[in-house]
Design a protein around this motif. Structure first.
Motif, PDB file in Angstrom:
ATOM      1  N   ASN A 139      45.681  43.824  40.075  1.00 12.72           N
ATOM      2  CA  ASN A 139      46.231  41.939  40.408  1.00 12.72           C
ATOM      3  C   ASN A 139      47.497  42.144  41.197  1.00 12.72           C
ATOM      4  O   ASN A 139      46.829  40.342  41.031  1.00 12.72           O
ATOM      5  CB  ASN A 139      46.730  43.238  38.477  1.00 12.72           C
ATOM      6  CG  ASN A 139      47.629  41.655  37.856  1.00 12.72           C
ATOM      7  OD1 ASN A 139      48.078  41.096  37.807  1.00 12.72           O
ATOM      8  ND2 ASN A 139      46.895  41.145  36.682  1.00 12.72           N
ATOM      9  N   ASP A 392      43.007  40.503  34.340  1.00  9.05           N
ATOM     10  CA  ASP A 392      41.434  41.447  34.601  1.00  9.05           C
ATOM     11  C   ASP A 392      40.551  40.994  33.410  1.00  9.05           C
ATOM     12  O   ASP A 392      40.919  40.260  32.721  1.00  9.05           O
ATOM     13  CB  ASP A 392      41.503  42.567  34.489  1.00  9.05           C
ATOM     14  CG  ASP A 392      41.480  43.276  32.977  1.00  9.05           C
ATOM     15  OD1 ASP A 392      40.168  43.576  32.340  1.00  9.05           O
ATOM     16  OD2 ASP A 392      42.477  44.282  33.046  1.00  9.05           O
ATOM     17  N   SER A 393      39.526  41.569  33.600  1.00 10.00           N
ATOM     18  CA  SER A 393      38.089  40.289  33.161  1.00 10.00           C
ATOM     19  C   SER A 393      38.213  40.681  31.887  1.00 10.00           C
ATOM     20  O   SER A 393      36.810  40.099  31.043  1.00 10.00           O
ATOM     21  CB  SER A 393      36.518  40.569  33.979  1.00 10.00           C
ATOM     22  OG  SER A 393      36.531  41.865  34.392  1.00 10.00           O
ATOM     23  N   GLN A 395      39.699  40.822  29.463  1.00  8.68           N
ATOM     24  CA  GLN A 395      40.725  40.356  28.514  1.00  8.68           C
ATOM     25  C   GLN A 395      40.079  38.552  28.510  1.00  8.68           C
ATOM     26  O   GLN A 395      41.372  37.651  27.813  1.00  8.68           O
ATOM     27  CB  GLN A 395      42.074  39.657  29.062  1.00  8.68           C
ATOM     28  CG  GLN A 395      42.831  41.765  28.656  1.00  8.68           C
ATOM     29  CD  GLN A 395      44.371  41.714  28.049  1.00  8.68           C
ATOM     30  OE1 GLN A 395      44.776  41.017  27.753  1.00  8.68           O
ATOM     31  NE2 GLN A 395      45.044  42.349  29.192  1.00  8.68           N
ATOM     32  N   SER A 396      38.678  38.446  29.100  1.00 11.26           N
ATOM     33  CA  SER A 396      38.475  37.272  29.426  1.00 11.26           C
ATOM     34  C   SER A 396      38.049  36.964  27.707  1.00 11.26           C
ATOM     35  O   SER A 396      38.479  35.246  27.281  1.00 11.26           O
ATOM     36  CB  SER A 396      37.441  37.213  30.096  1.00 11.26           C
ATOM     37  OG  SER A 396      35.900  38.096  28.746  1.00 11.26           O
ATOM     38  N   GLN A 399      41.865  35.052  26.377  1.00 11.09           N
ATOM     39  CA  GLN A 399      42.156  34.112  27.499  1.00 11.09           C
ATOM     40  C   GLN A 399      40.755  32.760  26.579  1.00 11.09           C
ATOM     41  O   GLN A 399      42.030  31.949  26.649  1.00 11.09           O
ATOM     42  CB  GLN A 399      41.318  34.017  28.680  1.00 11.09           C
ATOM     43  CG  GLN A 399      42.921  35.701  29.371  1.00 11.09           C
ATOM     44  CD  GLN A 399      43.789  34.734  29.325  1.00 11.09           C
ATOM     45  OE1 GLN A 399      44.294  33.794  30.068  1.00 11.09           O
ATOM     46  NE2 GLN A 399      45.037  35.517  29.228  1.00 11.09           N
ATOM     47  N   HIS A 420      41.406  31.251  33.679  1.00 15.23           N
ATOM     48  CA  HIS A 420      41.300  32.836  33.734  1.00 15.23           C
ATOM     49  C   HIS A 420      41.147  32.660  35.215  1.00 15.23           C
ATOM     50  O   HIS A 420      39.849  33.225  35.659  1.00 15.23           O
ATOM     51  CB  HIS A 420      41.150  33.055  32.597  1.00 15.23           C
ATOM     52  CG  HIS A 420      40.965  34.795  32.715  1.00 15.23           C
ATOM     53  ND1 HIS A 420      40.185  36.197  32.149  1.00 15.23           N
ATOM     54  CD2 HIS A 420      41.660  35.462  33.136  1.00 15.23           C
ATOM     55  CE1 HIS A 420      39.616  36.866  31.945  1.00 15.23           C
ATOM     56  NE2 HIS A 420      41.350  36.958  32.267  1.00 15.23           N
ATOM     57  N   SER A 422      39.975  36.002  37.135  1.00 11.18           N
ATOM     58  CA  SER A 422      39.821  36.794  36.105  1.00 11.18           C
ATOM     59  C   SER A 422      39.258  37.830  37.306  1.00 11.18           C
ATOM     60  O   SER A 422      39.030  37.576  38.868  1.00 11.18           O
ATOM     61  CB  SER A 422      39.072  37.116  35.451  1.00 11.18           C
ATOM     62  OG  SER A 422      38.023  36.608  35.901  1.00 11.18           O
ATOM     63  N   TYR A 423      39.308  39.295  37.463  1.00  9.49           N
ATOM     64  CA  TYR A 423      39.187  40.612  38.279  1.00  9.49           C
ATOM     65  C   TYR A 423      38.562  41.466  37.391  1.00  9.49           C
ATOM     66  O   TYR A 423      39.201  41.725  36.262  1.00  9.49           O
ATOM     67  CB  TYR A 423      40.411  40.753  39.256  1.00  9.49           C
ATOM     68  CG  TYR A 423      41.364  41.287  38.553  1.00  9.49           C
ATOM     69  CD1 TYR A 423      42.376  40.678  38.375  1.00  9.49           C
ATOM     70  CD2 TYR A 423      41.244  42.421  38.848  1.00  9.49           C
ATOM     71  CE1 TYR A 423      43.495  40.702  37.212  1.00  9.49           C
ATOM     72  CE2 TYR A 423      42.149  43.100  37.961  1.00  9.49           C
ATOM     73  CZ  TYR A 423      43.686  42.185  37.772  1.00  9.49           C
ATOM     74  OH  TYR A 423      44.398  43.183  36.954  1.00  9.49           O
ATOM     75  N   GLU A 424      38.000  41.850  38.556  1.00 10.41           N
ATOM     76  CA  GLU A 424      37.498  43.425  37.534  1.00 10.41           C
ATOM     77  C   GLU A 424      38.058  44.863  37.701  1.00 10.41           C
ATOM     78  O   GLU A 424      39.049  44.132  39.175  1.00 10.41           O
ATOM     79  CB  GLU A 424      35.271  43.877  38.337  1.00 10.41           C
ATOM     80  CG  GLU A 424      34.460  43.272  37.246  1.00 10.41           C
ATOM     81  CD  GLU A 424      34.706  43.415  35.774  1.00 10.41           C
ATOM     82  OE1 GLU A 424      35.000  44.714  35.795  1.00 10.41           O
ATOM     83  OE2 GLU A 424      33.640  42.449  35.098  1.00 10.41           O
ATOM     84  N   ASN A 511      34.914  40.208  41.440  1.00 11.90           N
ATOM     85  CA  ASN A 511      34.288  40.248  40.321  1.00 11.90           C
ATOM     86  C   ASN A 511      33.522  41.451  40.882  1.00 11.90           C
ATOM     87  O   ASN A 511      32.886  41.696  40.014  1.00 11.90           O
ATOM     88  CB  ASN A 511      33.347  39.349  39.129  1.00 11.90           C
ATOM     89  CG  ASN A 511      32.465  38.578  39.941  1.00 11.90           C
ATOM     90  OD1 ASN A 511      32.389  38.860  41.509  1.00 11.90           O
ATOM     91  ND2 ASN A 511      32.314  37.516  39.893  1.00 11.90           N
TER      92      ASN A 511
END
Length: 658
Positions: A139, A392-393, A395-396, A399, A420, A422-424, A511
């Motif tokens: 992160n 991180d994804s 929490q999409s 978000q 957002h 996001s990332y895995e 991702n």
RNA sequence: GCGCCCGUAGCUCAGCUGGAUAGAGCGACUGGCUUCGAACCAGUAGGCCGGGGGUUCGAGUCCCUCCGGGCGCACCA
């Protein structure tokens, strides 16, 4: 605006414009012309596939169109020629001398015009109840690199690290101290000073989770503790602040090892005490973004209808899917607080924090933390025009709800400007679990990776990994420079270790799940940060060798005429090397547009590869032809500058030697 | 059940808004250090891009569908 100065971009645009004008004149079609990079270097530098798009509209063979266009487009400054290839590609060859000469004089044009609009990037956001782990590293490194990318192209950025110092996770560690360990705030103060406190809490938190599992009645402690923390008074609240402040300091120290700094730490405790939520609640009610539910499972709650954040094809509203914002007992959920916080980021809340100086970094940058006591003399924070939340994804969904909240309040522009990022997740490879002595179930053994769990204390601590990397790098440095003093070797080893780690976390696209594996993370060969650093160090070494021989660096602008450059760049290898090196800013800009820091990492690697082949093919200091030597030296300095620039965007230092 | 992500060389992954002969690294195998330090370079082998349909001049990339894997979908944060 600034990047039109970058040579490659400038030519791309010039070519696209020239073709667009010709297409307009010949066929009466007005459309922007695309350019792309040819698959093979032999095809030239810029490809124009416009003939294919036109073929359909004009009902004409692509090749015929390409021929007409390339004959008709006329001379373009900086372009040496256009060829037709395949069944309709127009391949553009650049004027090498022109291009080289332009790069040589370009340097001082890299002025950064800082935009007035502020971009807020929020990252890290680790619960302040235990040491950071490798997931948190992804992160922070992703966020920090994105910040560096934005700053590199002239954007004004504010870095926020949100601190949830009143949540369940902190409460659980406080419960453990009070009830399991029977510690007073004074005792804990002592522990903070004398122990590796974040590690201690790591274990304590895992113990507490286990205790809850065996003694469900202990959850009453948690409830009472949360209450005490929220009130902000008493020994329990004091303990919570002691714990979270100490852990935040530990996290900031860990991140600083990775060259990561912050501007401001907005804290949950101030969001509570300054009544941010109450303000947001009024807004949400007033604008009917939420409603009071009178029946069903959410009876007695304030909820946001599912239609606000879910795109359902059928219009039947599913009440079950609505999101509770205020519980039936009147307390606000996490999403509710997050909506308030997001409103504040855009300056839409009508309230602000007070700030106190938290820490000053060695480079002079200051970090401020929110406080509820009125203060003067703090810089302004918040009021961003655009907000990136690095989360991180998993929490999409939440978000989406937050953004829907903005939209429901009528802040459409800000909803659009909320990203957002996001990332895995970072998981552990089964092999690494076994190495660490973690017991795996039969089911887990079959999986490609195993999720880390803070509750179970299952995971790799960030500092442990960094230490391990430094020790390994130190071995490598020592084997090459046995005679050097230890502090110096350690400094270099640290830079190498950080380079390896940051690159490792950045080379994957956002991702893709990283199955963390010690063997891979500790690798210093191949596509690694170390490889790129090595290229930069070798470039410096050439220049060092020159002065060692008593020679001075030539005045390139005076000695390298465009003709000389044209002669030297006739060598295909040198041309390809220069071309690759010149694309740093284009790579960074493209990475910003696509929001993908891994593009910069990959470019850095390609750049280093180009330098390594150049290094192998052309001995610079022993070159006997004067013009060629001057050119090779210039190319070396150019490579060196571009490598350092790109590594800088990745947050990676160039060591003095390796 | 619904939503999101992933499936490309033995392994780990790239492949920008659809474009030319699908690329790296690791691992395997060949070579290259009396050196601007080999943490490197040159080369070889290794691919029905998960399966099947469709869209079109053209699909790893877009659409549909199926299969396999992951993650979400709380009056937890």
């Amino acid at each position: 605006m600034p990047y039109w100065f970058f040579m490659f971009h400038l030519l791309e645009k010039r070519i696209a414009d020239a073709f667009a004008a010709k297409i307009g004149a010949l066929y009466g079609v007005n459309a922007p012309v695309q350019t792309e990079q040819p698959k093979q270097a032999a095809f030239g530098e810029i490809a124009v596939p416009a003939a294919f798009q036109l073929a359909r509209q004009l009902k004409k063979a692509p090749k015929a169109i390409a021929t007409e266009l390339s004959n008709g487009v006329g001379a373009i400054e900086g372009v040496a020629g256009i060829e037709i290839a395949g069944n309709g590609y127009m391949n553009v060859r650049l004027d090498r001398g022109f291009y080289g000469a332009a790069l040589l004089s370009e340097r001082e044009m890299r002025e950064t015009c800082i935009e007035a609009e502020k971009i807020i990037v929020e990252h890290t956001n680790i619960n302040p109840n235990k040491a950071a782990h490798i997931g948190h590293l992804r992160n922070a490194i992703l966020g920090d690199t994105f910040v560096r990318m934005l700053r590199a192209i002239g954007r004004r950025v504010e870095v926020q690290n949100y601190i949830d110092n009143t949540g369940v996770q902190v409460a659980d560690v406080v419960v453990a101290f009070e009830h399991l360990e029977k510690k007073s705030p004074t005792d804990v103060k002592g522990l903070i000073e004398t122990t590796r406190f974040d590690y201690l809490c790591w274990d304590l938190y895992a113990r507490m989770s286990g205790y809850y599992a065996d003694h469900p009645e202990a959850l009453e402690w948690r409830k009472a503790t949360l209450h005490a923390i929220e009130s902000g008074e008493g020994a329990t609240s004091e303990l919570a602040h002691l714990v979270s402040d100490a852990i935040v300091r530990a996290h900031l120290a860990t991140m600083y090892r990775l060259n990561i700094e912050y501007d401001v730490l907005p804290r949950e405790s101030e969001i509570l005490h300054l009544k941010f939520w109450a303000q947001a609640f009024e807004l949400l009610k007033e604008r009917k973004a939420i409603y009071f539910e009178t029946e069903g499972k959410n009876k007695g709650c304030w909820v946001m209808p599912a239609s606000a954040f879910k795109e359902s094809s059928d219009d039947q509203e599913n009440v079950e899917d609505s999101k509770v914002i205020v519980r039936s007992n009147g307390t606000v959920t996490y999403v509710g607080k997050d909506i308030a916080y997001q409103l504040w980021k855009f300056g839409l809340l009508g309230k602000d924090f007070y700030y106190r100086k938290w820490h000053t970094y060695p480079d002079g940058r200051e970090v401020w933390a929110s406080t509820s006591e009125p203060q003067t003399g703090s810089p302004p924070f918040g009021r961003g025009a655009r907000v990136y939340n690095v989360i991180d994804s998993r929490q999409s969904y939440l978000q989406d709800v937050v953004v829907a909240g903005l939209r429901a309040l009528g802040f459409e522009t800000q909803a659009e400007a909320s990203v957002h990022f996001s990332y895995e997740m970072v998981a552990l490879s089964p092999r690494t679990c076994i190495e660490m002595g973690i017991e795996l179930s039969e089911e887990d053994k079959k999986k490609p990776y195993v999720e880390v769990s803070g509750r179970k204390g299952l995971g790799v601590k960030a500092d442990d990994l960094i230490d391990k990397l430094i020790e390994k790098a130190l071995d490598e440095v020592t084997s090459r420079h046995t005679e050097d003093p230890e502090p110096q070797r350690r400094r270099v080893a640290t830079q190498i270790a950080i380079g390896a780690l940051r690159y490792f976390m950045l080379k994957y696209t956002r991702n893709s799940v990283i199955a963390f594996d010690f063997a891979e993370a500790l690798s210093f060969t191949g596509e690694t940060g170390v490889y790129v650093q090595y290229a930069a160090v070798r470039a410096s070494k050439i220049l060092g060798k020159l002065t060692e021989r008593g020679e001075a660096l030539p005045d390139f602008r005076a000695e390298l005429t465009q003709d000389a450059i044209t002669r030297q760049l006739a060598d295909e290898r040198l041309w390809q090397a220069l071309l690759t090196a010149s694309k740093a800013d284009a790579a960074i800009e493209q990475a910003v547009t696509s929001g993908e820091p891994s593009h910069v990492a990959r470019y850095a690697f390609q750049l280093a590869q180009a330098f390594s082949t150049f290094y192998q093919d052309f001995p610079v200091v022993t070159e006997t032809d004067k013009e060629k030597k001057t050119f090779l030296l210039w190319l070396t300095t150019y490579f060196r500058a571009q490598l350092e620039h790109t590594l800088g965007v990745l947050g990676i230092d160039v060591p003095e030697y390796m």
